[in-house]
Each structure stands twice: as C-alpha cells, then as structure tokens.
Design a protein around this motif. Structure first.
Motif, PDB file in Angstrom:
ATOM      1  N   SER A 104       0.843  -1.195   0.000  1.00 36.59           N
ATOM      2  CA  SER A 104       0.000   0.000   0.000  1.00 36.59           C
ATOM      3  C   SER A 104       0.880   1.248   0.000  1.00 36.59           C
ATOM      4  CB  SER A 104      -0.890   0.015   1.240  1.00 36.59           C
ATOM      5  OG  SER A 104      -0.096   0.173   2.410  1.00 36.59           O
ATOM      6  N   LEU A 105       0.266   2.384  -0.290  1.00 39.95           N
ATOM      7  CA  LEU A 105       0.999   3.651  -0.247  1.00 39.95           C
ATOM      8  C   LEU A 105       1.565   3.882   1.148  1.00 39.95           C
ATOM      9  CD1 LEU A 105       1.863   6.282  -1.614  1.00 39.95           C
ATOM     10  CD2 LEU A 105      -0.364   7.265  -0.982  1.00 39.95           C
ATOM     11  N   LYS A 106       0.816   3.550   2.166  1.00 41.49           N
ATOM     12  CA  LYS A 106       1.279   3.745   3.549  1.00 41.49           C
ATOM     13  C   LYS A 106       2.498   2.873   3.842  1.00 41.49           C
ATOM     14  CE  LYS A 106      -0.479   4.156   8.271  1.00 41.49           C
ATOM     15  NZ  LYS A 106      -1.683   4.091   9.139  1.00 41.49           N
ATOM     16  N   GLU A 107       2.491   1.629   3.357  1.00 40.41           N
ATOM     17  CA  GLU A 107       3.631   0.737   3.576  1.00 40.41           C
ATOM     18  C   GLU A 107       4.864   1.225   2.828  1.00 40.41           C
ATOM     19  OE1 GLU A 107       1.561  -3.627   4.195  1.00 40.41           O
ATOM     20  OE2 GLU A 107       1.522  -2.733   2.178  1.00 40.41           O
ATOM     21  N   LEU A 108       4.671   1.688   1.608  1.00 38.87           N
ATOM     22  CA  LEU A 108       5.791   2.227   0.834  1.00 38.87           C
ATOM     23  C   LEU A 108       6.325   3.506   1.462  1.00 38.87           C
ATOM     24  CD1 LEU A 108       4.343   1.615  -2.730  1.00 38.87           C
ATOM     25  CD2 LEU A 108       6.406   0.536  -1.796  1.00 38.87           C
ATOM     26  N   GLU A 109       5.426   4.308   1.993  1.00 37.18           N
ATOM     27  CA  GLU A 109       5.829   5.538   2.665  1.00 37.18           C
ATOM     28  C   GLU A 109       6.716   5.219   3.871  1.00 37.18           C
ATOM     29  OE1 GLU A 109       3.709   9.601   4.290  1.00 37.18           O
ATOM     30  OE2 GLU A 109       2.602   7.718   4.450  1.00 37.18           O
ATOM     31  N   LYS A 110       6.348   4.227   4.639  1.00 37.19           N
ATOM     32  CA  LYS A 110       7.144   3.836   5.806  1.00 37.19           C
ATOM     33  C   LYS A 110       8.536   3.377   5.381  1.00 37.19           C
ATOM     34  CE  LYS A 110       7.129   0.748   9.836  1.00 37.19           C
ATOM     35  NZ  LYS A 110       6.397  -0.329  10.555  1.00 37.19           N
ATOM     36  N   ASP A 111       8.601   2.571   4.330  1.00 38.54           N
ATOM     37  CA  ASP A 111       9.892   2.097   3.825  1.00 38.54           C
ATOM     38  C   ASP A 111      10.749   3.267   3.348  1.00 38.54           C
ATOM     39  OD1 ASP A 111       9.041  -0.457   4.343  1.00 38.54           O
ATOM     40  OD2 ASP A 111       8.542  -0.920   2.246  1.00 38.54           O
ATOM     41  N   TRP A 112      10.125   4.194   2.652  1.00 41.87           N
ATOM     42  CA  TRP A 112      10.861   5.363   2.158  1.00 41.87           C
ATOM     43  C   TRP A 112      11.383   6.221   3.303  1.00 41.87           C
ATOM     44  CZ3 TRP A 112       8.306  10.429   2.250  1.00 41.87           C
ATOM     45  CH2 TRP A 112       9.136  11.458   1.795  1.00 41.87           C
ATOM     46  N   LEU A 113      10.548   6.474   4.296  1.00 41.10           N
ATOM     47  CA  LEU A 113      10.986   7.286   5.440  1.00 41.10           C
ATOM     48  C   LEU A 113      12.150   6.626   6.169  1.00 41.10           C
ATOM     49  CD1 LEU A 113       7.511   8.423   6.819  1.00 41.10           C
ATOM     50  CD2 LEU A 113       9.228   9.866   5.700  1.00 41.10           C
ATOM     51  N   ASN A 114      12.091   5.315   6.312  1.00 38.90           N
ATOM     52  CA  ASN A 114      13.217   4.603   6.948  1.00 38.90           C
ATOM     53  C   ASN A 114      14.484   4.708   6.115  1.00 38.90           C
ATOM     54  OD1 ASN A 114      11.688   3.769   9.148  1.00 38.90           O
ATOM     55  ND2 ASN A 114      11.097   1.828   8.208  1.00 38.90           N
ATOM     56  N   SER A 115      14.335   4.705   4.803  1.00 36.74           N
ATOM     57  CA  SER A 115      15.506   4.778   3.926  1.00 36.74           C
ATOM     58  C   SER A 115      16.214   6.128   4.010  1.00 36.74           C
ATOM     59  CB  SER A 115      15.095   4.510   2.477  1.00 36.74           C
ATOM     60  OG  SER A 115      14.475   5.643   1.887  1.00 36.74           O
ATOM     61  N   LEU A 116      15.506   7.164   4.443  1.00 34.28           N
ATOM     62  CA  LEU A 116      16.093   8.501   4.520  1.00 34.28           C
ATOM     63  C   LEU A 116      17.148   8.611   5.613  1.00 34.28           C
ATOM     64  CD1 LEU A 116      12.964  10.810   4.062  1.00 34.28           C
ATOM     65  CD2 LEU A 116      14.701  10.250   2.352  1.00 34.28           C
ATOM     66  N   ASP A 117      17.112   7.704   6.575  1.00 33.93           N
ATOM     67  CA  ASP A 117      18.012   7.823   7.723  1.00 33.93           C
ATOM     68  C   ASP A 117      19.483   7.680   7.354  1.00 33.93           C
ATOM     69  OD1 ASP A 117      15.944   8.324   9.462  1.00 33.93           O
ATOM     70  OD2 ASP A 117      15.669   6.227  10.012  1.00 33.93           O
ATOM     71  N   LYS A 118      19.771   7.123   6.189  1.00 31.97           N
ATOM     72  CA  LYS A 118      21.180   6.967   5.801  1.00 31.97           C
ATOM     73  C   LYS A 118      21.758   8.238   5.165  1.00 31.97           C
ATOM     74  CE  LYS A 118      20.215   4.777   1.273  1.00 31.97           C
ATOM     75  NZ  LYS A 118      18.784   4.502   1.413  1.00 31.97           N
ATOM     76  N   PHE A 119      20.898   9.228   4.936  1.00 31.16           N
ATOM     77  CA  PHE A 119      21.372  10.456   4.297  1.00 31.16           C
ATOM     78  C   PHE A 119      21.735  11.510   5.341  1.00 31.16           C
ATOM     79  CE2 PHE A 119      18.692   8.456   1.068  1.00 31.16           C
ATOM     80  CZ  PHE A 119      19.550   8.500  -0.031  1.00 31.16           C
ATOM     81  N   LEU A 120      22.788  12.256   5.038  1.00 29.25           N
ATOM     82  CA  LEU A 120      23.206  13.349   5.907  1.00 29.25           C
ATOM     83  C   LEU A 120      22.354  14.576   5.605  1.00 29.25           C
ATOM     84  CD1 LEU A 120      27.093  13.008   5.606  1.00 29.25           C
ATOM     85  CD2 LEU A 120      25.629  12.213   7.484  1.00 29.25           C
ATOM     86  N   GLN A 121      22.101  15.369   6.633  1.00 28.66           N
ATOM     87  CA  GLN A 121      21.319  16.586   6.400  1.00 28.66           C
ATOM     88  C   GLN A 121      21.939  17.764   7.142  1.00 28.66           C
ATOM     89  OE1 GLN A 121      18.730  18.011   8.793  1.00 28.66           O
ATOM     90  NE2 GLN A 121      19.490  16.754  10.454  1.00 28.66           N
ATOM     91  N   ASN A 122      23.262  17.710   7.291  1.00 28.32           N
ATOM     92  CA  ASN A 122      23.976  18.812   7.940  1.00 28.32           C
ATOM     93  C   ASN A 122      24.005  20.043   7.029  1.00 28.32           C
ATOM     94  OD1 ASN A 122      24.556  17.082  10.071  1.00 28.32           O
ATOM     95  ND2 ASN A 122      26.474  16.405   9.155  1.00 28.32           N
ATOM     96  N   ASP A 123      24.090  21.205   7.648  1.00 26.39           N
ATOM     97  CA  ASP A 123      24.263  22.472   6.925  1.00 26.39           C
ATOM     98  C   ASP A 123      23.110  22.788   5.972  1.00 26.39           C
ATOM     99  OD1 ASP A 123      26.809  22.809   8.141  1.00 26.39           O
ATOM    100  OD2 ASP A 123      27.697  21.512   6.621  1.00 26.39           O
ATOM    101  N   ILE A 124      21.925  22.340   6.312  1.00 28.31           N
ATOM    102  CA  ILE A 124      20.761  22.719   5.525  1.00 28.31           C
ATOM    103  C   ILE A 124      20.002  23.814   6.272  1.00 28.31           C
ATOM    104  CG2 ILE A 124      18.497  21.969   4.684  1.00 28.31           C
ATOM    105  CD1 ILE A 124      19.668  19.284   4.034  1.00 28.31           C
ATOM    106  N   ASP A 125      19.886  24.961   5.621  1.00 27.87           N
ATOM    107  CA  ASP A 125      19.115  26.063   6.185  1.00 27.87           C
ATOM    108  C   ASP A 125      17.908  26.286   5.283  1.00 27.87           C
ATOM    109  OD1 ASP A 125      18.087  28.307   7.324  1.00 27.87           O
ATOM    110  OD2 ASP A 125      19.752  29.639   6.798  1.00 27.87           O
ATOM    111  N   TYR A 126      16.788  25.797   5.718  1.00 25.84           N
ATOM    112  CA  TYR A 126      15.583  25.810   4.882  1.00 25.84           C
ATOM    113  C   TYR A 126      14.435  26.541   5.571  1.00 25.84           C
ATOM    114  CZ  TYR A 126      13.135  23.661   0.880  1.00 25.84           C
ATOM    115  OH  TYR A 126      12.486  23.417  -0.306  1.00 25.84           O
ATOM    116  N   SER A 127      14.757  27.224   6.658  1.00 25.62           N
ATOM    117  CA  SER A 127      13.697  27.812   7.494  1.00 25.62           C
ATOM    118  C   SER A 127      12.877  28.864   6.745  1.00 25.62           C
ATOM    119  CB  SER A 127      14.317  28.441   8.743  1.00 25.62           C
ATOM    120  OG  SER A 127      15.317  29.387   8.380  1.00 25.62           O
ATOM    121  N   ARG A 128      13.476  29.551   5.780  1.00 24.70           N
ATOM    122  CA  ARG A 128      12.741  30.615   5.070  1.00 24.70           C
ATOM    123  C   ARG A 128      11.631  30.049   4.187  1.00 24.70           C
ATOM    124  NH1 ARG A 128      17.326  29.549   2.417  1.00 24.70           N
ATOM    125  NH2 ARG A 128      17.385  29.535   0.123  1.00 24.70           N
ATOM    126  N   HIS A 129      11.694  28.757   3.912  1.00 29.19           N
ATOM    127  CA  HIS A 129      10.693  28.142   3.027  1.00 29.19           C
ATOM    128  C   HIS A 129       9.555  27.453   3.799  1.00 29.19           C
ATOM    129  CE1 HIS A 129      13.238  29.047  -0.295  1.00 29.19           C
ATOM    130  NE2 HIS A 129      14.201  28.222   0.081  1.00 29.19           N
TER     131      HIS A 129
END
Length: 255
Positions: A229-254
């Motif tokens: 289901s879309l919900k199951e795929l969404e969960k898998d995708w969100l878990n996959s994001l944990d391997k990515f770095l997100q340092n030095d992102i300034d996105y507050s203006r958006h």
C-alpha cells in the motif's frame, strides 16, 4: 514547473508552431531564432541568452541526451521550440503566471527564464517535456513533478534525499495520502522535494518498469503495481532517509 495548467485547458493545446508563435507575439520585442539539431531557439536579440547562445545550445543538447537515455528511448526524434526571456515579468506576459520555466509538450514548446540571476532550469523542464512525449500523459499530473525533481537530483541547491531527511527530522513532511490528493495546494518547497525523493526511492528500490507503470496507471493502482500500500511504501521510504546526511541545511525561510 507545473504541468497542471497545460493538461487542464485548451489554451495550450495545439500542434506544431502555431501556439509558439502566439507566445512570441505576447512580447513586442525583437526575437532572434537559432535552429539547432533538436531545437528551435527563440531568444531576445542582444539580451542575456543571445549573448550566451553557445552555452545554451550545448546545455540543451547535453540535457536532452541524458533525459532520453534515462527514459530509455534513444531513437526519439523531435524538434522542440524553446523560448527564453530574461525576466519573470516577461514569463508572466507569455504564460499568464510567473515561473522560472514551463514545459508545454502538447505543442512542443518550453519557456525558460534565463539571466544573470536565474540559471536555465533545463533538466527539470525538459524531463517534463520528454517524459510526456516518450512515456505518455501521466495518470496523475502532479506525479510528473516527482520524476522531474528526481532526475534533476537537487532542489533549492540541496540534494533531494538529504533535504527530505531534514524535513522529516523537523516533522515538516506531508503524509503521502495528503500529498497525492492535494499536491498543488501544498507548500511547493516541501511537496516538490518530497515527491522527488519518494520517486527516487521507488525507482531505485523497484526499478523503472514499475515506475513507468505507476506513471501510466496512477496511484490508485499502487498496491497492484508494488504489492504494498501507499502507507507501507511511505514507511519504507521514510526509513531509507536515515542513511542520508542533512547537515548544513538552512531551509527555514521556506517553511
């Protein structure tokens, strides 16, 4: 960026050069035409694009080659009409709304903003253009943004998966059930990189044939296509994001 308007109204629907000519006539300026292998380029005489025309030609041809390879149709032939202006006001005069680029594949036209302050959004808009021609009209118009953002790899200067990780950690992502129903009414600075990252996850995890099937059949068939289901795929995708770095992102203006 948005394909929604082109698919919604008859104003944009015509074949050949006719509608392109109407766009050009919206501005009382001197146009210069450059016919090249796969494009007819229309630029403002003496302005920024005209001054950098060799770079523009090379960029368009390079991006086209990569995109049709990505879409798996190297033998695709066409001539796209490319209109390039140097201010948002001129884009608005042509299209009726502001944009940095807009693809109108139904009449073989792409309009770009290009100046000292704005880079050509070639990869994003040409992905719209060629996907429409090679894969056909998407079942869900908004999903074309996922393919274009994923293929461009970045959004607002940030790698899309790192940006999605940042948005996830800050609890700014939309539930995909909401995003799939209200995409164009949501904050584009969240919705676009989110669907781009999710599209990349589907492509890399399950392959291009299934992604193309989703393109053709739509999200209403997602469980039949992926076995989840879309919900199951969404969960898998969100878990996959944990391997990515997100340092030095300034996105507050958006946000």
């Amino acid at each position: 960026m948005r394909l929604l308007l082109l698919l919604a109204g008859t104003f944009f629907f015509t074949n050949g050069f006719g509608q392109t000519d109407r766009f050009l006539k919206q501005l009382t300026i001197s146009w210069k035409q450059y016919p090249v292998i796969h494009f007819n380029l229309y630029v403002e005489e003496g302005r920024y694009a005209d001054q950098h025309i060799d770079l523009v030609k090379q960029d368009l041809e390079n991006q086209r080659s990569g995109i049709i390879d990505f879409l798996e149709n190297k033998n695709f032939t066409d001539t796209a009409h490319i209109i390039i202006v140097d201010t948002r006001e001129k884009i608005k005069k042509i299209l009726g709304f502001e944009a940095q680029g807009f693809a109108i594949p139904e009449n073989n036209t792409v309009v770009f903003l290009y100046s000292q302050d704005y880079s050509l959004a070639t990869k994003h808009e040409l992905t719209h253009y060629y996907a429409f021609h090679i894969w056909g009209r998407p079942a869900d118009n908004w999903f074309s943004e996922g393919l274009a953002v994923y293929n461009d790899k970045k959004w607002s200067g940030y790698q899309i998966d790192s940006l999605a990780k940042h948005l996830k950690d800050n609890k700014k992502l939309y539930p995909l059930s909401v995003l799939s129903k209200k995409f164009h009414s949501l904050n584009a600075m969240i919705a676009y990189p989110q669907i781009g990252s999710f599209t990349g996850f589907l492509l890399l995890s399950y392959g291009k044939p299934k992604l193309r099937e989703l393109w053709t059949k739509g999200f209403g068939e997602i469980k039949k296509i992926y076995g989840k289901s879309l919900k199951e795929l969404e969960k898998d995708w969100l878990n996959s994001l944990d391997k990515f770095l997100q340092n030095d992102i300034d996105y507050s203006r958006h946000l």
